[in-house]
Design a protein around this motif. Structure first.
Motif, mmCIF file in Angstrom:
data_model
loop_
_atom_site.group_PDB
_atom_site.id
_atom_site.type_symbol
_atom_site.label_atom_id
_atom_site.label_comp_id
_atom_site.label_asym_id
_atom_site.label_seq_id
_atom_site.Cartn_x
_atom_site.Cartn_y
_atom_site.Cartn_z
ATOM 1 N N ARG A 191 147.653 -67.825 80.015
ATOM 2 C CA ARG A 191 148.084 -66.856 78.998
ATOM 3 C C ARG A 191 147.989 -67.529 77.641
ATOM 4 O O ARG A 191 148.767 -68.436 77.328
ATOM 5 N N PRO A 192 147.064 -67.114 76.852
ATOM 6 C CA PRO A 192 146.910 -67.804 75.551
ATOM 7 C C PRO A 192 148.078 -67.489 74.639
ATOM 8 O O PRO A 192 148.647 -66.410 74.699
ATOM 9 N N GLU A 193 148.379 -68.580 73.838
ATOM 10 C CA GLU A 193 149.462 -68.404 72.897
ATOM 11 C C GLU A 193 148.988 -67.699 71.625
ATOM 12 O O GLU A 193 149.724 -66.966 70.998
ATOM 13 N N VAL A 194 147.707 -67.957 71.257
ATOM 14 C CA VAL A 194 147.177 -67.356 70.041
ATOM 15 C C VAL A 194 146.166 -66.324 70.445
ATOM 16 O O VAL A 194 145.266 -66.613 71.237
ATOM 17 N N LYS A 195 146.326 -65.179 69.966
ATOM 18 C CA LYS A 195 145.424 -64.081 70.309
ATOM 19 C C LYS A 195 144.269 -64.083 69.320
ATOM 20 O O LYS A 195 144.446 -63.948 68.114
ATOM 21 N N LEU A 196 143.032 -64.295 69.902
ATOM 22 C CA LEU A 196 141.852 -64.367 69.054
ATOM 23 C C LEU A 196 141.327 -62.989 68.772
ATOM 24 O O LEU A 196 141.553 -62.057 69.528
ATOM 25 N N THR A 197 140.617 -62.931 67.658
ATOM 26 C CA THR A 197 139.989 -61.666 67.306
ATOM 27 C C THR A 197 138.788 -61.465 68.193
ATOM 28 O O THR A 197 137.954 -62.372 68.314
ATOM 29 N N PRO A 198 138.687 -60.352 68.903
ATOM 30 C CA PRO A 198 137.547 -60.165 69.807
ATOM 31 C C PRO A 198 136.270 -60.050 69.020
ATOM 32 O O PRO A 198 136.238 -59.552 67.908
ATOM 33 N N ARG A 199 135.258 -60.603 69.694
ATOM 34 C CA ARG A 199 133.956 -60.566 69.078
ATOM 35 C C ARG A 199 133.198 -59.389 69.640
ATOM 36 O O ARG A 199 133.178 -59.157 70.833
ATOM 37 N N HIS A 200 132.522 -58.683 68.760
ATOM 38 C CA HIS A 200 131.765 -57.507 69.174
ATOM 39 C C HIS A 200 130.292 -57.765 68.945
ATOM 40 O O HIS A 200 129.904 -58.443 68.010
ATOM 41 N N GLN A 201 129.525 -57.229 69.822
ATOM 42 C CA GLN A 201 128.084 -57.273 69.678
ATOM 43 C C GLN A 201 127.562 -55.864 69.725
ATOM 44 O O GLN A 201 128.129 -55.012 70.414
ATOM 45 N N THR A 202 126.458 -55.690 69.039
ATOM 46 C CA THR A 202 125.887 -54.355 69.053
ATOM 47 C C THR A 202 125.301 -54.044 70.400
ATOM 48 O O THR A 202 124.981 -54.949 71.176
ATOM 49 N N LEU A 203 125.211 -52.789 70.683
ATOM 50 C CA LEU A 203 124.706 -52.354 71.994
ATOM 51 C C LEU A 203 123.266 -52.779 72.200
ATOM 52 O O LEU A 203 122.873 -53.179 73.295
ATOM 53 N N SER A 204 122.503 -52.748 71.094
ATOM 54 C CA SER A 204 121.093 -53.135 71.224
ATOM 55 C C SER A 204 120.956 -54.600 71.564
ATOM 56 O O SER A 204 120.081 -55.010 72.319
ATOM 57 N N THR A 205 121.846 -55.467 70.964
ATOM 58 C CA THR A 205 121.803 -56.902 71.270
ATOM 59 C C THR A 205 122.130 -57.146 72.733
ATOM 60 O O THR A 205 121.517 -57.963 73.407
ATOM 61 N N LYS A 236 128.516 -67.591 77.585
ATOM 62 C CA LYS A 236 129.877 -67.598 78.134
ATOM 63 C C LYS A 236 130.394 -69.014 78.334
ATOM 64 O O LYS A 236 131.569 -69.295 78.119
ATOM 65 N N LEU A 237 129.543 -69.922 78.728
ATOM 66 C CA LEU A 237 129.981 -71.310 78.906
ATOM 67 C C LEU A 237 130.367 -71.941 77.566
ATOM 68 O O LEU A 237 131.344 -72.680 77.459
ATOM 69 N N ALA A 238 129.556 -71.622 76.565
ATOM 70 C CA ALA A 238 129.856 -72.182 75.247
ATOM 71 C C ALA A 238 131.175 -71.659 74.722
ATOM 72 O O ALA A 238 131.973 -72.400 74.132
ATOM 73 N N GLU A 239 131.421 -70.407 74.903
ATOM 74 C CA GLU A 239 132.689 -69.833 74.458
ATOM 75 C C GLU A 239 133.866 -70.456 75.185
ATOM 76 O O GLU A 239 134.910 -70.704 74.589
ATOM 77 N N ALA A 240 133.686 -70.736 76.469
ATOM 78 C CA ALA A 240 134.777 -71.362 77.216
ATOM 79 C C ALA A 240 135.030 -72.784 76.761
ATOM 80 O O ALA A 240 136.173 -73.246 76.712
ATOM 81 N N ASP A 241 133.973 -73.494 76.430
ATOM 82 C CA ASP A 241 134.165 -74.883 76.000
ATOM 83 C C ASP A 241 134.807 -74.972 74.625
ATOM 84 O O ASP A 241 135.544 -75.902 74.301
ATOM 85 N N LEU A 242 134.484 -73.997 73.748
ATOM 86 C CA LEU A 242 134.990 -74.044 72.396
ATOM 87 C C LEU A 242 136.315 -73.322 72.235
ATOM 88 O O LEU A 242 136.842 -73.256 71.118
ATOM 89 N N ASP A 243 136.865 -72.788 73.275
ATOM 90 C CA ASP A 243 138.124 -72.022 73.182
ATOM 91 C C ASP A 243 139.267 -72.991 73.037
ATOM 92 O O ASP A 243 139.546 -73.800 73.945
ATOM 93 N N PRO A 244 139.979 -72.997 71.891
ATOM 94 C CA PRO A 244 141.064 -73.974 71.687
ATOM 95 C C PRO A 244 142.346 -73.647 72.429
ATOM 96 O O PRO A 244 143.264 -74.453 72.467
ATOM 97 N N SER A 245 142.444 -72.482 73.057
ATOM 98 C CA SER A 245 143.711 -72.092 73.699
ATOM 99 C C SER A 245 143.795 -72.480 75.155
ATOM 100 O O SER A 245 144.757 -72.124 75.820
ATOM 101 N N VAL A 246 142.781 -73.224 75.619
ATOM 102 C CA VAL A 246 142.778 -73.563 77.046
ATOM 103 C C VAL A 246 143.144 -75.013 77.221
ATOM 104 O O VAL A 246 142.987 -75.805 76.282
#
Length: 734
Positions: free
Chosen positions: A636-650, A663-673
């Motif tokens: 359960r993260p203590e700090v709630k991050l702003t969700p990232r949105h991508q366009t549907l075309s991307t 997804k791996l990069a996001e997990a490695d760079l997530d400071p709340s884990v």
């Protein structure tokens, strides 16, 4: 009587026939002579013409006690072949021939030379023969005849016993029999009055008298004599000996026929008189019987001397005896209703003194049989009443014995049986005949009879059947079952809907009501239990147990137990692992060189769509489904991050490999884990099919028009599958 040679032949033939019939057993054979034929001696041929010869004589008699100086003429023998020229010679043989009886061989005259005594010998049997005096050849066949000694009154009557000594009770009624005497006469009773005996009293008048004409016997029999017992004996005398003296007795007349019987004692030659019916002095005081004694072995040669039987009169005096009271009926049958009040009158018995004294009678119940004293009786009136409340269902019948005695002589008792029938009242409601095991098949149809029930009632037939069956009207209409009264004291249980399922409900309860035909009617309620079972097509029950649902799908009971054991063991391991993990506390970072990652591998297939705790189910679908980033679910993260949105075309243009790297990069760079990660595995099934999903996971919630009844025809392997799909279709239809 002299018969001339010109006499007719017919009397001769008749006489010869009589002799042949009566004396056919004589010492010498005789020849039967019939009309228009004769038989010649010494082998002469038989010719059919009138016979030229024949015997002629009359019945011969000789008077007894003849005292004259000349021989007594007896009779004459004559043959029609005798011409009076002396050529025929007559010969006489047999009893007394030549000594008592002599014959003139030329004339055939017979004379008696001696005085005869009929009481010593009644007749003589002789034989006559006619021969040719010159040739000594027989002119007539030898024949037998009888000379009977005729009786004269030369014997006085004699008493068989005596002297007689008798006693007479004082104050005896006039006509009381004192003694019976018998005198016999040796003269011929069949000829004249020589043997007739007349009785008279020479002394003792006017106190005693005798009947001058009756030669009869008298017998005293008390009225208390038992039926079938011997009450007296009588004997007739016979001068013969051995079997010739055998005789039989019989009752030939009198008012006692049917009351008495007589039999013969073969050894003593006595007549035994027995009682056939009970005597009653008050109704009849005497009986008169005519008893006959007759010889059993008769010799027909002497039948003309008969009859070889004699009769006498027997007077039977019935003696008065003080008898016990006599009930008006040999037995009584009474009735009383059950549940009647104590003291209810059941009935009355009546007894009277049969004697002339007509004494008073008292009644009581004989309890020697060990009864429970349910009834009592009034000692004076004989009225029987109840002493307890009766229950027909417990004891429907009582048998008691009532005794009666005279007040003047209590020792004389008489008994009578009283049967008391307990009548029924309607005091028991009807009940089911037994416990019923009722089964309904899962594939039942509406209106199908699944069982028939019946009822019983402890009451009598009048208050029991007929029974009425119906459902309890106070309850709502049963949607599953109904009851049909068959009007024959049975009822049928019918289904009201199609198909039942054990998985939904395996037991149903059906309350019913039963009433009887009594007045007033009684009713009772019962509840029937109906079990749902799997059945064959022909209605046979296959199984009613719930565990059979999985067994039929391919898993046996042993396999189910093994699976349950494995589950228990796995749960125990998981609990132990969690316990050990919580008890061990390690620092998050030991050193910079000891940074390590924990890789946990789960070799399982997951729990389906509902198991979404470990990873996001949308990750398994088209990447275009991931519209926004999902937070990790392991912490359960203590700090709630702003969700990232991508366009549907991307999202639509990115491929799977790039998506995983991102997804791996996001997990490695997530400071709340924490400094360690759990491995998340992502897989891709490909683009969505144009035909849509072929998975069966959603088929249970969709409508289908498919008919699965054909699966039942594929064999036993598909039977359970057909039942499962059939149930789903039935539930949807309902």
């Amino acid at each position: 009587m002299k018969i001339t040679s010109t006499s007719c032949i017919c009397p001769v033939l008749v006489c010869l026939c009589f002799v042949q019939r009566c004396y056919g057993t004589a010492h010498h054979s005789s020849i039967k002579v019939t009309r228009n034929q004769t038989k010649h001696i010494e082998g002469e041929t038989e010719v059919h013409h009138r016979p030229k010869r024949g015997w002629v004589w009359n019945q011969f008699f000789v008077l007894e006690e003849h005292m004259g100086p000349d021989p007594q003429y007896v009779g004459k023998l004559h043959s029609n072949s005798d011409k009076g020229d002396g050529s025929v010679k007559y010969i006489l043989t047999g009893e007394g021939a030549g000594t008592i009886f002599i014959i003139d061989d030329t004339t055939g005259d017979i004379h008696s030379t001696k005085s005869l005594d009929r009481e010593q010998k009644t007749h003589y049997v002789l034989h006559a023969q006619a021969i040719d005096r010159r040739t000594n050849k027989p002119l007539e066949p030898e024949s037998e005849f009888i000379i009977k000694v005729q009786d004269i009154n030369d014997n006085a009557p004699k008493f068989t016993d005596g002297p007689y000594i008798v006693t007479v009770p004082e104050m005896s009624d006039m006509g009381t029999s004192v003694l019976q005497v018998t005198a016999t006469d040796a003269d011929d009773p069949t000829y004249g009055n020589s043997a007739r005996v007349v009785y008279s009293i020479l002394q003792g008048q006017p106190y005693f008298s005798v009947d001058p004409k009756t030669e009869h016997y008298q017998l005293y029999v008390p009225e208390s004599a038992q039926v079938g017992s011997a009450v007296g004996k009588i004997k007739a005398n016979d001068a013969d000996t051995g079997s010739n003296a055998d005789m039989t007795y019989s009752i030939i007349n009198g008012d006692g026929i049917g009351i008495f019987s007589i039999s013969t004692d073969k050894e003593t030659r006595e007549g035994i008189l027995s009682l056939k019916k009970p005597l009653n002095y008050e109704k009849k005081k005497s009986y008169t019987l005519t008893i006959e004694g007759a010889n059993t072995h008769l010799d027909f040669r002497f039948s003309h001397l008969g009859p070889f039987k004699d009769a006498t009169m027997l007077k039977i005096i019935v003696g008065d005896v003080d008898e016990p009271p006599l009930f008006s009926m040999p037995s009584y049958v009474m009735e009383v209703y059950e549940n009647a009040k104590i003291g209810t009158v059941v009935g009355t018995v009546l007894a009277q003194d049969p004697d002339s004294a007509n004494s008073l009678v008292r009644y009581f119940i004989d309890h020697s049989g060990g009864d429970d004293r349910v009834f009592n009786i009034d000692a004076n009136s004989g009225t029987i009443r109840t002493t307890k409340v009766l229950d027909r269902e417990e004891t429907p019948w009582y048998n008691i014995t009532v005794a009666a005695s005279e007040t003047d002589n209590p020792g004389l008792l008489s008994h009578v049986t009283v049967g008391i029938r307990v009548l029924d009242v309607n005091d028991n409601p009807p009940e089911l005949a037994r416990e019923y095991d009722i089964v309904v098949c899962e594939n039942s149809k509406p209106g199908q009879v699944i069982h028939t029930i019946s009822a019983t009632d402890k009451d009598d037939f009048a208050n029991g059947p007929r029974f009425n069956f119906f459902l309890d009207e106070r309850l709502s209409i049963n949607p599953n079952f109904t009851l049909k009264d068959n009007e024959d004291n049975t009822a049928s249980i019918l289904t009201r809907r199609r198909r039942f399922s054990r998985t939904i409900q395996d037991v149903y309860y059906l309350p019913i009501m039963i009433s009887d035909g009594g007045i007033p009617s009684l009713s009772s309620s019962s509840t029937l239990t109906v079990r749902v079972c799997a059945c064959e097509r022909d209605g046979r029950v296959r199984t009613c147990h719930a565990e059979a649902f999985l067994s039929s799908a391919g898993l046996s009971t042993g396999a189910l137990i093994a699976i349950l054991l494995c589950v228990v063991i796995l749960l125990a391991i998981v609990v132990l692992f969690i316990t050990l993990r919580r008890s061990k506390k390690e620092p998050l970072i030991i050193s910079e060189e000891d940074v390590r990652e924990n890789v946990v591998t789960y070799d399982d297939e997951g729990g389906g769509e509902e198991d979404t705790e470990a990873f996001d189910i949308t990750a398994l679908r088209n990447p275009s489904a991931a519209e926004e980033l999902k937070y990790r679910r392991d912490i359960r993260p203590e700090v709630k991050l702003t969700p990232r949105h991508q366009t549907l075309s991307t999202l639509e243009s990115i491929d799977v490999q790039e998506f995983i790297k991102q997804k791996l990069a996001e997990a490695d760079l997530d400071p709340s884990v924490p400094p360690y990660d759990s491995l998340q595995t992502y897989a891709y099934e490909g683009q969505r099919s144009e035909a849509g999903s072929i998975s069966s996971l959603d088929s249970a919630t969709t409508q289908s028009d498919q008919d699965y009844h054909y699966l039942g025809d594929w064999g036993p392997e598909f039977k359970k599958l057909a039942e499962l799909y059939g149930e789903i279709e039935s539930e949807r239809t309902t």
